[in-house]
Design an enzyme around this catalytic site. Structure first.
Site, PDB file in Angstrom:
ATOM      1  N   GLN A 115      -1.889   2.190   9.980  1.00 41.89           N
ATOM      2  CA  GLN A 115      -0.605   2.320   9.268  1.00 41.89           C
ATOM      3  C   GLN A 115       0.408   3.076  10.122  1.00 41.89           C
ATOM      4  OE1 GLN A 115      -3.596   2.948   7.951  1.00 41.89           O
ATOM      5  NE2 GLN A 115      -3.721   2.429   5.795  1.00 41.89           N
ATOM      6  N   ASP A 120      -1.816  10.988  -1.751  1.00 37.72           N
ATOM      7  CA  ASP A 120      -2.233  10.025  -2.774  1.00 37.72           C
ATOM      8  C   ASP A 120      -2.598  10.714  -4.072  1.00 37.72           C
ATOM      9  OD1 ASP A 120      -2.691   8.619  -0.096  1.00 37.72           O
ATOM     10  OD2 ASP A 120      -2.681   7.047  -1.614  1.00 37.72           O
ATOM     11  N   ASN A 169      -5.249  12.518   0.986  1.00 39.05           N
ATOM     12  CA  ASN A 169      -4.351  11.610   1.718  1.00 39.05           C
ATOM     13  C   ASN A 169      -5.192  10.811   2.710  1.00 39.05           C
ATOM     14  OD1 ASN A 169      -1.604  10.709   2.221  1.00 39.05           O
ATOM     15  ND2 ASN A 169      -1.770  11.700   4.206  1.00 39.05           N
ATOM     16  N   LYS A 170      -4.535   9.939   3.444  1.00 42.24           N
ATOM     17  CA  LYS A 170      -5.219   9.041   4.385  1.00 42.24           C
ATOM     18  C   LYS A 170      -6.261   9.750   5.231  1.00 42.24           C
ATOM     19  CE  LYS A 170      -5.055   5.539   4.725  1.00 42.24           C
ATOM     20  NZ  LYS A 170      -6.105   4.718   4.075  1.00 42.24           N
ATOM     21  N   ARG A 201      -7.559  -0.058  -6.539  1.00 43.19           N
ATOM     22  CA  ARG A 201      -7.683   1.068  -5.596  1.00 43.19           C
ATOM     23  C   ARG A 201      -7.819   2.354  -6.413  1.00 43.19           C
ATOM     24  NH1 ARG A 201      -4.155   1.396  -0.398  1.00 43.19           N
ATOM     25  NH2 ARG A 201      -6.100   2.277   0.360  1.00 43.19           N
ATOM     26  N   ARG A 210       0.876  -1.184   0.000  1.00 43.47           N
ATOM     27  CA  ARG A 210       0.000   0.000   0.000  1.00 43.47           C
ATOM     28  C   ARG A 210       0.906   1.224   0.000  1.00 43.47           C
ATOM     29  NH1 ARG A 210       2.440   1.982   3.688  1.00 43.47           N
ATOM     30  NH2 ARG A 210       0.865   3.621   3.798  1.00 43.47           N
ATOM     31  N   GLY A 211       0.273   2.412  -0.078  1.00 47.55           N
ATOM     32  CA  GLY A 211       1.060   3.645  -0.214  1.00 47.55           C
ATOM     33  C   GLY A 211       1.146   3.959  -1.699  1.00 47.55           C
ATOM     34  N   ALA A 212       0.875   5.229  -2.045  1.00 45.00           N
ATOM     35  CA  ALA A 212       0.696   5.602  -3.449  1.00 45.00           C
ATOM     36  C   ALA A 212       1.860   5.181  -4.364  1.00 45.00           C
ATOM     37  CB  ALA A 212       0.397   7.092  -3.544  1.00 45.00           C
TER      38      ALA A 212
HETATM   39  O1  MRU Z   1      -4.465   3.243   2.384  1.00 43.97           O
HETATM   40  P1  MRU Z   1      -2.988   3.418   2.272  1.00 43.97           P
HETATM   41  O2  MRU Z   1      -2.237   2.762   3.390  1.00 43.97           O
HETATM   42  O3  MRU Z   1      -2.457   3.039   0.912  1.00 43.97           O
HETATM   43  O4  MRU Z   1      -2.808   4.984   2.417  1.00 43.97           O
HETATM   44  C1  MRU Z   1      -1.564   5.532   2.282  1.00 43.97           C
HETATM   45  C2  MRU Z   1      -1.508   6.964   2.518  1.00 43.97           C
HETATM   46  O5  MRU Z   1      -2.488   7.645   2.673  1.00 43.97           O
HETATM   47  C3  MRU Z   1      -0.162   7.576   2.456  1.00 43.97           C
HETATM   48  O6  MRU Z   1      -0.099   8.693   3.265  1.00 43.97           O
HETATM   49  C4  MRU Z   1       0.079   7.989   1.022  1.00 43.97           C
HETATM   50  O7  MRU Z   1      -0.096   6.932   0.129  1.00 43.97           O
HETATM   51  C5  MRU Z   1       1.371   8.624   0.856  1.00 43.97           C
HETATM   52  S1  MRU Z   1       2.498   7.560   0.113  1.00 43.97           S
HETATM   53  C6  MRU Z   1       4.079   7.996   0.330  1.00 43.97           C
END
Ligand code: MRU
Length: 345
Positions: A194, A235, A245-246, A89, A46-48
Site C-alpha cells: 500500500q 484501523d 494498524n497495518k 474484514r 481498503r482503508g478503515a
Molecule cells: O489492509 P488495508 O490496506 O485496509 O490497511 C489499511 C491500513 O492499515 C491503514 O493504515 C488504515 O486503514 C488507516 S485508514 C485511514
C-alpha cells in the site's frame, strides 16, 4: 484535485480499483451489495474509513434493489446482508460502526419507502461527512508539524483509504496548505505494498514531495537522521490508546521511540472501540499467496508455512499523540481519549 475513492451516483457505487494502482487509475461501478462485499474482501477498496462508507453504500444498494413488501421483511433482509458485509474484514472498526449506524436509521423508518430513502440519504451523508472530518483532523494535526519536516508514514492512510483527503496524509496535506514545506518518506508496506502502490501514487498525483524506502530501511533511515516525525492511520484504537494498524506499524513505532522521533496517529472518532480489550481484537489473517509471490511470480518454495497477519498493535507508550477531528489526545491516553469523547457528545 485529490482523488475521490468511493462515490454514490444515481444508485451506482463508483470506486477506484486500488488493485490496479499505480499502473492504471481505473474506476469500477457496482449496483449490487455482493460486488461491494467482494471489493472490500479483495482490497479493490481498503482503508478503515473507506471500507466503512463502502459498507454503508452496500446496504444502500441492497435497499434500492430490494423487493421486500413490508418493513419487517426489509429489515430481516438487511440484517442478513449486513452480516455478509461485516464478515469481509474483521479488524477495522469503521466497517461495523457504519453498518450499525445504517441499521439503526433503517429501524426508525415506518414504511419500506421511508427506509429506502433514509438508508440511501444516510449513506450519502456519511461519505460527505468523511471528507469534512478528515479536513478538520488535518487542521488539528497540522500544528504538530514544522516547516521542512521529513515525515515517515506506513501503509496508506490517505485519500485512497477514505472517501477523500485522508487521515494521516490529510494532516500532511493540511500542513502543506498552511504554507509549510514538508517531505514524506513512505514505507513500501509489504506484502501488498500500500505504501509504494498507493501512498507514493497519491502524493505524487497531488504534487507532494514523497520518496520510498523498503520496510527494512526504517531503522537505517531513522538512525541516519533522515526523518524527524512519523504519522500513521489506524484501523482500531482502544480506550487505553492501543492502536491497531497495518502490519509493521509496531516496528516503526519501536524504532522511532529508540531514536526519540515523535510517532503520531491520525484517525476519526469512528475508528475508536471504547469497549474491547487488546486481546479481544481479531487480527485479520490474509492469504499465503500475498507472501509467496509478487505480481504473480513465485518468491517462495511450494508448501511453505506462512503467517500473514494484516495488522499489529502499537501500545500507547510509543505514541506521542492521537489526532482526531475533535482535537489531539496526548498521553495519558485513557484520560485524554475519555475527554475527547465527552466533549464531542
Ligand atoms: O489492509 P488495508 O490496506 O485496509 O490497511 C489499511 C491500513 O492499515 C491503514 O493504515 C488504515 O486503514 C488507516 S485508514 C485511514
Amino acid at each position: 484535485m485529490t482523488l475521490k475513492t468511493v462515490e454514490w451516483k444515481n444508485n451506482v457505487v463508483i470506486m477506484i480499483d486500488q488493485t490496479k494502482l499505480p499502473s492504471k487509475l481505473e474506476y469500477v461501478k457496482y449496483t449490487n451489495y455482493k460486488d461491494i462485499a467482494y471489493a472490500i474482501k479483495s482490497l479493490i477498496v481498503r482503508g478503515a474509513p473507506a471500507i466503512g462508507v463502502s459498507g454503508a453504500f452496500g446496504l444502500a444498494l441492497a435497499v434500492s434493489n430490494s423487493k421486500s413488501k413490508t418493513k419487517e421483511e426489509l429489515l430481516t433482509e438487511l440484517e442478513k446482508i449486513k452480516k455478509i458485509l461485516y464478515d469481509t474484514r474483521p479488524t477495522a472498526v469503521n466497517l461495523g460502526w457504519a453498518l450499525d449506524k445504517i441499521m439503526n436509521v433503517a429501524k426508525q423508518g415506518t414504511s419500506v419507502s421511508e427506509i429506502k430513502d433514509i438508508v440511501i440519504s444516510t449513506a450519502k451523508q456519511m461519505a460527505e461527512d468523511d471528507i469534512q472530518i478528515n479536513m478538520k483532523m488535518g487542521k488539528n494535526g497540522a500544528i504538530l508539524f514544522e516547516n521542512n519536516d521529513i515525515v515517515m508514514t506506513h501503509c496508506n492512510a490517505g485519500a485512497l483509504a477514505t472517501v477523500s483527503y485522508g487521515t494521516a496524509l490529510g494532516v500532511i496535506r493540511a500542513t502543506k496548505e498552511n504554507g509549510k514545506k514538508i517531505k514524506v518518506i513512505a514505507t513500501e508496506t509489504r506484502p501488498v505494498q500500500q505504501g509504494s502502490r498507493l501512498t507514493a501514487f497519491e502524493l505524487q498525483h497531488d504534487g507532494i514531495d514523497v520518496s520510498l524506502i523498503p520496510d527494512t530501511a526504517v531503522g537505517y533511515t531513522m538512525a541516519k537522521g533522515l526523518v524527524n516525525k512519523v504519522i500513521v492511520g489506524a484501523d482500531r484504537i482502544l480506550r487505553t490508546g492501543h492502536v491497531f494498524n497495518k502490519i509493521g506499524t509496531y516496528q516503526v513505532a519501536l524504532i522511532a521511540k529508540q531514536h526519540g522521533i515523535p510517532f503520531y496517529v491520525a484517525a476519526p472518532l469512528s475508528s475508536f472501540d471504547l469497549k474491547s480489550k487488546p486481546e479481544d481484537v481479531v487480527i485479520e489473517q490474509r492469504k499465503a499467496d500475498e507472501l509467496t509471490s509478487i505480481a504473480g511470480k513465485k518468491t517462495a518454495p511450494d508448501n511453505i508455512d506462512v503467517l500473514n497477519p494484516a495488522f499489529d498493535m502499537t501500545p500507547p507508550e510509543f505514541i506521542a499523540g492521537i489526532i482526531t477531528e475533535a482535537g489531539i489526545a496526548k498521553p495519558p491516553f485513557e484520560e485524554s481519549i475519555k475527554k475527547l469523547f465527552e466533549a464531542n457528545k
